[in-house]
Design an enzyme around this catalytic site. Sequence first.
Site, PDB file in Angstrom:
ATOM      1  N   ASN A 154      -5.873  -2.179  -6.101  1.00  0.00           N
ATOM      2  CA  ASN A 154      -5.732  -1.771  -5.247  1.00  0.00           C
ATOM      3  C   ASN A 154      -5.187  -2.988  -4.166  1.00  0.00           C
ATOM      4  O   ASN A 154      -5.875  -4.157  -3.892  1.00  0.00           O
ATOM      5  CB  ASN A 154      -6.991  -1.706  -4.198  1.00  0.00           C
ATOM      6  CG  ASN A 154      -7.697  -0.217  -4.788  1.00  0.00           C
ATOM      7  OD1 ASN A 154      -7.377   0.970  -4.341  1.00  0.00           O
ATOM      8  ND2 ASN A 154      -8.580  -0.007  -5.757  1.00  0.00           N
ATOM      9  N   GLU A 155      -3.982  -2.796  -3.994  1.00  0.00           N
ATOM     10  CA  GLU A 155      -3.255  -3.840  -3.362  1.00  0.00           C
ATOM     11  C   GLU A 155      -3.217  -3.974  -1.902  1.00  0.00           C
ATOM     12  O   GLU A 155      -3.755  -3.321  -1.274  1.00  0.00           O
ATOM     13  CB  GLU A 155      -1.727  -3.748  -3.752  1.00  0.00           C
ATOM     14  CG  GLU A 155      -1.291  -3.737  -5.338  1.00  0.00           C
ATOM     15  CD  GLU A 155      -1.356  -5.068  -5.842  1.00  0.00           C
ATOM     16  OE1 GLU A 155      -1.897  -5.938  -5.462  1.00  0.00           O
ATOM     17  OE2 GLU A 155      -0.811  -5.293  -7.134  1.00  0.00           O
ATOM     18  N   PRO A 156      -2.722  -5.317  -1.438  1.00  0.00           N
ATOM     19  CA  PRO A 156      -2.862  -5.490   0.174  1.00  0.00           C
ATOM     20  C   PRO A 156      -2.194  -4.269   0.830  1.00  0.00           C
ATOM     21  O   PRO A 156      -1.242  -3.761   0.358  1.00  0.00           O
ATOM     22  CB  PRO A 156      -1.979  -6.636   0.129  1.00  0.00           C
ATOM     23  CG  PRO A 156      -2.182  -7.509  -0.950  1.00  0.00           C
ATOM     24  CD  PRO A 156      -2.389  -6.386  -2.038  1.00  0.00           C
ATOM     25  N   SER A 158      -4.147  -1.267   1.013  1.00  0.00           N
ATOM     26  CA  SER A 158      -4.892  -0.182   0.605  1.00  0.00           C
ATOM     27  C   SER A 158      -6.036   0.049   1.680  1.00  0.00           C
ATOM     28  O   SER A 158      -6.637  -0.849   2.008  1.00  0.00           O
ATOM     29  CB  SER A 158      -5.719  -0.502  -0.796  1.00  0.00           C
ATOM     30  OG  SER A 158      -4.840  -0.640  -1.723  1.00  0.00           O
ATOM     31  N   THR A 173       1.174  -9.785  -8.160  1.00  0.00           N
ATOM     32  CA  THR A 173       0.265  -9.184  -9.271  1.00  0.00           C
ATOM     33  C   THR A 173       1.161  -8.938 -10.497  1.00  0.00           C
ATOM     34  O   THR A 173       0.607  -9.447 -11.588  1.00  0.00           O
ATOM     35  CB  THR A 173      -0.113  -7.610  -8.951  1.00  0.00           C
ATOM     36  OG1 THR A 173      -1.299  -7.878  -7.680  1.00  0.00           O
ATOM     37  CG2 THR A 173      -0.969  -7.072 -10.046  1.00  0.00           C
TER      38      THR A 173
END
Length: 639
Positions: A154-156, A158, A173
Amino acid sequence: MSPSEKIPCQVFRLAREASHYVASEIAAFIRQRSDEAKMCVLGLATGSTPVSVYNELVRLHREEGLSFKNVITFNLDEYFPMQPNELQSYVRFMNEHLFDHIDIERGNIHIPDGTLAEEDVPEFCQRYEEQIAEVGGIDIQLLGIGRTGHIGFNEPGSGRNSRTRMITLDRVTRGDAASDFFGEEYVPRRAITMGVGTIAGAAQIYLLAFGEGKAQVVAQSVEGPITPNIPATYLQEHPNTRFVLDEAAAENLARLRCPWVLGDVEWDDATIRKAVIWLATQLDKPILKLTEEDYNEESLQELLATVGSAYEINLRVFRHLQSTITGWPAGKPEHAKQPGDRRQTYDDVFPKRVLIFSPHPDDDVISMGGTLIRLADQGHEVHVAYQTSGNIAVFDDDAIRFAEFAAEFNRHFNIDHERVDSLESHVEQFLKHKTAGQVDSPEVQSIKGMIRRGEARAATRYSGVPSEKLHFLDMPFYETGRVRKKPLSEEDIAITVDLLEKIKPHQIYAAGDLSDPHGTHRTCLSAVFQACNRVKEQDWYHKCVVWLYRGAWQEWSPHQIEMAVPLSPRELMRKRIAIFKHQSQKDKALFPGSDPREFWQRAEDRNRATSEFYDALGLAEYEAIEGFVRWNGDAEGIL
């Protein structure tokens, strides 16, 4: 729980202790559910962080009868696309580290499927959510945390209510994963991941974080505001989340960074130094200009009351820092000694036998190249032990170029040209058809290892250390051809012990740079510590001092430094040239980690920053400083 922490944090001295705690919590819950004739549902993570948890769970299964017959698992994520037998597959990871070693029912294992056709992914994700709901939800969710604050993938950006889905991986990532794929260009751009909302549905969450590299994002997640830019901050809203940390990952939390702001502390020498340096930094003042008003206004009244006046405290810390600075890291000869010299010169024997352990073939010059050059210039017998071959960090093009050179050389001198031509053909054909993440053939690994050896010889020769003083240990734990290594073995430690007994050094230098993202530094340091403890009763070791250096991935803080070696502009330039001898790592390293700078730039920036910090504290101004911490002989050291 500290009042500044919005998520409960449990801090352990060592990462292994933290992992064993989490494993014991999971095991206890599995047994409880088994006694109740109920299933236990675990949410599992991958990556280096949870490996020790899985190792302990496997041990509990084998030695203490922990059964996984009543366990159902759901993994957080998987790259897309990804075949389950590929080296980077999370299916393979979980099998190798856990599932192949316990009695879990295969039908109870659930991992996102990286083999699906893209159009089938949404339906799969919906079914994954339904499967979790059908078993009553996740009881215990295990998490790591990425440098961007991502949990799962869950990347920035999300959302807090996001569910299992396909996502596009953040650039950071993908950069962090580059080493696993032998280059960022081979890292998949997408992944399937549980959502933040899916994770938050777990009854209990344990987030593990180890090492200095995670300290900043841990503090932001625990003490900062909730923000989609750091998805881990959503865990502040979860009633049963616990961060389980080692001291290094917790160092930016207020309770460790400035505990005097939160309440009473025990004022030992180390804490006093840390507080005074913190105060000087806060106020942008030299130490000797700090006043009693400064101490009182910044929550350090207790320090004044306990220790004495501001003048006395300032002088005490200033003199200590001053005493750490020495241009003679292995001691002075008789002609250089001065009456009343308070600095730590360790000059009972001169010259000394010095043994520098370098995890990779370039860590010696990157992290302590100025000191290495100084030791050689001052006449000490300097040995360098390269603990690993570093062969996986060489680009394929370099291997082809050197194979071509070998073939051309042997054809020119008519030396066994058929065999060399065959080798050249093998290297070219193998690398031409090499797939992403494929392990190099033994021949290619050997060529890449020889490239690194040649560069190490060139760098140390320039630094004043002759080739006969170099020791290429090629420790077996490293030689997998993969980023993921084998556990440290008895053979690795025995190799290190044999070298120590052969050289009998007066000084040992080893890499204490534990933020190395691939774990090689940590493993190599463990080998040195264990070897030292095996020889500690021998007469020669009683006069041996062990220093830990940093620089490739991080730097010691001034309050930690016990020996500061200043470098002149000329010495810093010589260090740079020594680093340049490692041509295969120049311009762009294969595994640069999270820092985009070249290694020589990192080293110079860190060395200059240390000297600037000393200068700001009111000490002498130097071009650069390399800092060292003395190992106290603890069997586990700082691991």
